[in-house]
Design a protein around this motif. Structure first.
Motif, PDB file in Angstrom:
ATOM      1  N   ASN A 122       0.691  -1.109  -0.033  1.00  0.00           N
ATOM      2  CA  ASN A 122      -0.032  -0.004  -0.026  1.00  0.00           C
ATOM      3  C   ASN A 122       0.949   1.170  -0.057  1.00  0.00           C
ATOM      4  N   ASN A 123       2.324   1.122   0.255  1.00  0.00           N
ATOM      5  CA  ASN A 123       2.992   2.148   0.236  1.00  0.00           C
ATOM      6  C   ASN A 123       3.942   2.432  -0.979  1.00  0.00           C
ATOM      7  N   MET A 124       3.164   3.428  -1.860  1.00  0.00           N
ATOM      8  CA  MET A 124       3.875   3.420  -3.255  1.00  0.00           C
ATOM      9  C   MET A 124       5.016   4.099  -3.058  1.00  0.00           C
ATOM     10  N   ASP A 125       5.388   4.834  -2.236  1.00  0.00           N
ATOM     11  CA  ASP A 125       6.805   5.658  -2.217  1.00  0.00           C
ATOM     12  C   ASP A 125       7.740   4.357  -1.818  1.00  0.00           C
ATOM     13  N   GLU A 126       7.365   3.340  -1.132  1.00  0.00           N
ATOM     14  CA  GLU A 126       8.289   2.227  -0.827  1.00  0.00           C
ATOM     15  C   GLU A 126       8.439   1.475  -2.097  1.00  0.00           C
ATOM     16  N   GLN A 155      -1.844   1.959  -9.402  1.00  0.00           N
ATOM     17  CA  GLN A 155      -0.365   1.459  -9.140  1.00  0.00           C
ATOM     18  C   GLN A 155       0.638   1.401 -10.207  1.00  0.00           C
ATOM     19  N   LEU A 156       0.134   0.845 -11.457  1.00  0.00           N
ATOM     20  CA  LEU A 156       0.992   1.032 -12.448  1.00  0.00           C
ATOM     21  C   LEU A 156       1.303   2.450 -12.842  1.00  0.00           C
ATOM     22  N   GLN A 157       0.011   3.266 -12.944  1.00  0.00           N
ATOM     23  CA  GLN A 157       0.219   4.624 -13.324  1.00  0.00           C
ATOM     24  C   GLN A 157       1.169   5.360 -12.446  1.00  0.00           C
ATOM     25  N   TYR A 158       1.190   4.985 -11.256  1.00  0.00           N
ATOM     26  CA  TYR A 158       2.122   5.814 -10.351  1.00  0.00           C
ATOM     27  C   TYR A 158       3.653   5.548 -10.811  1.00  0.00           C
ATOM     28  N   LEU A 159       3.960   4.229 -10.914  1.00  0.00           N
ATOM     29  CA  LEU A 159       5.266   4.023 -11.537  1.00  0.00           C
ATOM     30  C   LEU A 159       5.536   4.668 -12.790  1.00  0.00           C
ATOM     31  N   ILE A 160       4.630   4.593 -13.821  1.00  0.00           N
ATOM     32  CA  ILE A 160       4.882   5.369 -14.965  1.00  0.00           C
ATOM     33  C   ILE A 160       5.186   6.727 -14.973  1.00  0.00           C
ATOM     34  N   GLU A 161       4.488   7.397 -14.098  1.00  0.00           N
ATOM     35  CA  GLU A 161       4.667   8.932 -13.963  1.00  0.00           C
ATOM     36  C   GLU A 161       5.908   9.250 -12.935  1.00  0.00           C
ATOM     37  N   HIS A 162       6.363   8.338 -12.169  1.00  0.00           N
ATOM     38  CA  HIS A 162       7.382   8.638 -11.418  1.00  0.00           C
ATOM     39  C   HIS A 162       8.816   8.053 -11.530  1.00  0.00           C
ATOM     40  N   THR A 164      12.031   6.384 -13.959  1.00  0.00           N
ATOM     41  CA  THR A 164      12.692   6.667 -15.269  1.00  0.00           C
ATOM     42  C   THR A 164      12.592   5.768 -16.226  1.00  0.00           C
ATOM     43  N   THR A 165      12.218   4.429 -16.021  1.00  0.00           N
ATOM     44  CA  THR A 165      11.862   3.111 -17.049  1.00  0.00           C
ATOM     45  C   THR A 165      10.742   2.814 -16.397  1.00  0.00           C
ATOM     46  N   PRO A 166       9.573   2.846 -17.385  1.00  0.00           N
ATOM     47  CA  PRO A 166       8.319   2.114 -16.799  1.00  0.00           C
ATOM     48  C   PRO A 166       8.342   0.775 -17.004  1.00  0.00           C
ATOM     49  N   PRO A 167       7.417   0.087 -16.288  1.00  0.00           N
ATOM     50  CA  PRO A 167       7.451  -1.326 -16.160  1.00  0.00           C
ATOM     51  C   PRO A 167       7.059  -1.851 -17.610  1.00  0.00           C
ATOM     52  N   MET A 168       7.955  -2.999 -17.811  1.00  0.00           N
ATOM     53  CA  MET A 168       7.722  -3.605 -19.093  1.00  0.00           C
ATOM     54  C   MET A 168       6.843  -4.734 -19.228  1.00  0.00           C
ATOM     55  N   VAL A 169       6.562  -5.401 -17.805  1.00  0.00           N
ATOM     56  CA  VAL A 169       5.550  -6.470 -17.768  1.00  0.00           C
ATOM     57  C   VAL A 169       4.709  -6.589 -16.570  1.00  0.00           C
ATOM     58  N   ASN A 170       3.625  -6.726 -16.743  1.00  0.00           N
ATOM     59  CA  ASN A 170       2.680  -6.879 -15.133  1.00  0.00           C
ATOM     60  C   ASN A 170       2.208  -8.324 -15.279  1.00  0.00           C
ATOM     61  N   GLN A 171       2.607  -9.089 -14.361  1.00  0.00           N
ATOM     62  CA  GLN A 171       2.279 -10.396 -14.374  1.00  0.00           C
ATOM     63  C   GLN A 171       0.894 -10.479 -13.466  1.00  0.00           C
ATOM     64  N   LEU A 183      -7.630  -4.467 -17.344  1.00  0.00           N
ATOM     65  CA  LEU A 183      -6.362  -4.250 -16.821  1.00  0.00           C
ATOM     66  C   LEU A 183      -5.406  -4.711 -17.894  1.00  0.00           C
ATOM     67  N   ILE A 184      -6.031  -5.690 -18.666  1.00  0.00           N
ATOM     68  CA  ILE A 184      -4.926  -6.136 -19.902  1.00  0.00           C
ATOM     69  C   ILE A 184      -5.074  -4.932 -20.958  1.00  0.00           C
TER      70      ILE A 184
END
Length: 269
Positions: A122-126, A155-162, A164-171, A183-184
């Motif tokens: 739940n801690n997206m900074d973490e 959660q994906l959007q948070y990583l994309i926005e913050h 340098t390298t966006p996630p390449m995979v979501n399993q 989601l897909i």
């Protein structure tokens, strides 16, 4: 085999093998390791080149041993592992680096094709701090690709926005009765490759009947139809089997195509 590009240098086979009960007594997830590599060696001999493990599975060393035993060169194999997000694994950056080094040592390799955050907290900074460390290993080439597992859209959007390298995979979990279409679509619209874990689990008898009816027209099993539906929409599948016959059957998905009408029936399950 069909491949999907994760980046300019790395392609992932669209069919892989899960391993979470491999190399364990009684083939039970919580059981002690017996380091039996027979299922992995069988899969490699049948043509599998993509294997999915995790620190939490406790059996990275079993896959590492199988890689050493195999006649297939390491560079021809695609290996995924995952870092846990429960204590004590995230208690410090030093611990995170220690866990990653442990994965490399257990797998007996100096690089890992894909490394994932196993589960969001739940801690997206973490999560962002952990992601930045994975980015370091990606930039060094130790990880050929990086991604996440079980992340939802926000959660994906948070990583994309913050990041340098966006996630390449979501399993994610995806199977008949729980396709996770929204989601897909979210992932694929953003260039994130989706992998389906448990693609043949928790399927109702009613769904199996529909899949089997479609399969009869193609001389395929219900399981092959379920997997074909996923790969026909560019979702990577990682079914798991201890049975060589089933392992072989899970690869026989490229000699037929589902029709639009069949796809509509399957998507409604």
């Amino acid at each position: 085999m069909k491949y999907i590009s994760l980046n300019e240098q790395t392609q992932i086979p669209i069919i892989g093998s899960g391993t979470n009960t491999f190399g364990k007594v009684g083939r039970q997830y919580q059981a002690p390791l017996n380091h039996d590599t027979s299922e992995i060696i069988s899969a490699i001999s049948l043509g599998y080149r993509h294997f999915d493990t995790a620190v939490s599975y406790r059996n990275e060393s079993v896959l590492g041993l199988a890689i050493e035993e195999s006649v297939v060169p390491r560079e021809d194999l695609f290996i995924t592992s995952k870092i846990p997000t429960r204590e004590p694994y995230l208690e410090s950056n030093a611990m995170i680096h220690e866990v990653i080094q442990g994965s490399l040592e257990a797998l007996q390799t100096d690089y890992i094709d894909l490394y994932l955050i196993h589960k969001p907290t739940n801690n997206m900074d973490e999560m962002l701090n952990l992601w930045h460390i994975l980015e370091e290993y990606y930039k060094k080439g130790t990880f050929k690709a990086i991604g996440v597992s079980n992340f939802h859209e926000a959660q994906l959007q948070y990583l994309i926005e913050h990041a340098t390298t966006p996630p390449m995979v979501n399993q994610i979990e995806s199977h008949p009765g729980h396709w996770q279409d929204d989601l897909i679509a979210f992932c694929q619209q953003r260039g994130i490759v989706v992998e389906a874990w448990g693609p043949l689990t928790n399927i109702s008898d009613e769904a199996k009947d529909v899949l089997q009816d479609i399969g009869a027209k193609h001389e395929k099993s219900w399981a092959q139809i379920a997997l074909k539906y996923q790969i026909q929409r560019d979702v990577v599948v990682i079914p798991k089997s201890h049975n060589p016959e089933n392992q072989a059957a899970n690869l026989l998905l490229f000699d037929f195509e589902l029709t639009p009408e069949e796809i509509e029936r399957i998507s409604a399950l």
